[in-house]
Design an enzyme around this catalytic site. Structure first.
Site, PDB file in Angstrom:
ATOM      1  CG  ASP A  92      42.207  45.913  39.332  1.00 36.76           C
ATOM      2  OD1 ASP A  92      41.879  46.941  38.731  1.00 36.76           O
ATOM      3  OD2 ASP A  92      41.590  45.482  40.323  1.00 36.76           O
TER       4      ASP A  92
ATOM      5  CG  ASP B 152      40.260  50.833  43.386  1.00 38.63           C
ATOM      6  OD1 ASP B 152      40.667  51.390  44.422  1.00 38.63           O
ATOM      7  OD2 ASP B 152      40.102  51.429  42.308  1.00 38.63           O
TER       8      ASP B 152
END
Length: 213
Positions: free
Chosen positions: A7, A9
Site C-alpha cells: 500500500d 499512504d
C-alpha cells in the site's frame, strides 16, 4: 513467496497528515469543518467515496469533479516539496530488491498522486503500479490486489501484502493474499492469515516468506 505488494499512504509514506490537512482545507472551502473522526471514516477508501462523504457532510451541491480537483491540487502542491518515508520502508524495499523479490505498489490514490509520491521514494522499487485509475472497484474490493498479481503473473496466495488500513486489509484478504498490517490511523486486530506489526522496522524478508510457508 512470489511477490510483495505495498500500500502507499500511511504504510509506505507518511502522508495521512498531509491528506488530513488537504481534506480539512477542502471541507472548510465547502463551508464545513473536519476532524480526525471524519478522516477515520475514509482511510484506505476510494477517491469517489471521499468526495461524496465531504459533500454529504457539508450538504453542498458543488460538482464532485470540482471538489476532486481541489483535493488533487492541494495534494500536488504539498507533495512537490517531497514526502517522508515511513520508518523502515526504504530499508525493506532495498532488502527485497537484494533478495530478488518482485514488488508492486497498490494504492487507492489517483495515479497523479502516486507519481508525485514516487518522485521522492523512487519508481525503480516497483515492477508494477496499480492506482485508482487502473481499476473499476477500489479497496476494500479485491480488484486492486488481483490486478497487481495478474500484471505480475503470480498467484495471489503466494503474495504478501503490507497494509495500514482496514479497507486495505479487507481488499488483500479477499484477493487471497497473506497480510501484514501496520496500522496508522485506525487500529487493526490480528486474524487468521494476518500479522499485525507496530512498524515496518519489525518486518523483514524472512518474516514475509514465513507467511507463505
Amino acid at each position: 513467496m512470489d511477490a510483495v505488494l505495498f500500500d502507499m499512504d500511511g504504510l509506505l509514506v507518511d502522508t495521512e497528515q498531509v491528506w488530513f490537512e488537504v481534506e480539512a482545507e477542502v471541507v472548510t472551502r465547502l463551508g464545513g469543518s473536519w476532524g480526525p473522526e471524519h478522516q477515520e471514516q475514509l482511510v484506505g477508501g476510494s477517491w469517489e467515496r471521499t468526495v461524496a462523504y465531504m459533500l454529504a457532510l457539508t450538504e453542498t451541491d458543488v460538482d464532485p469533479a470540482i471538489v476532486g480537483e481541489w483535493l488533487v491540487d492541494g495534494m500536488e502542491s504539498r507533495l512537490a516539496g517531497g514526502v517522508t518515508p515511513m520508518p523502515g520502508a526504504l530499508e525493506l524495499l532495498r532488502s527485497l530488491g537484494d533478495h530478488g523479490v518482485r514488488t508492486a505498489l497498490v494504492t487507492s490514490s489517483l495515479r497523479v498522486i502516486a507519481d508525485a509520491v514516487l518522485k521522492s521514494i523512487g519508481r525503480e522499487f516497483f515492477e508494477v503500479i496499480v492506482t485508482a485509475d487502473d481499476v473499476t472497484c477500489t479497496k476494500p474490493h479485491p480488484e486492486p490486489y488481483l490486478t497487481a498479481a495478474g500484471l505480475l503473473s503470480v498467484d495471489p496466495a503466494r503474495c504478501a501484502v503490507l497494509e495500514d488500513s482496514p479497507n486495505g486489509v479487507e481488499s488483500a484478504t479477499a484477493a487471497g493474499c497473506r497480510v501484514v498490517a501496520v496500522p496508522s490511523v485506525v487500529p487493526i486486530a490480528p486474524a487468521m492469515g494476518r500479522l499485525v506489526m507496530p512498524s515496518l522496522l519489525d518486518v523483514d524478508v524472512n518474516l514475509l516468506r514465513s507467511l507463505i510457508a
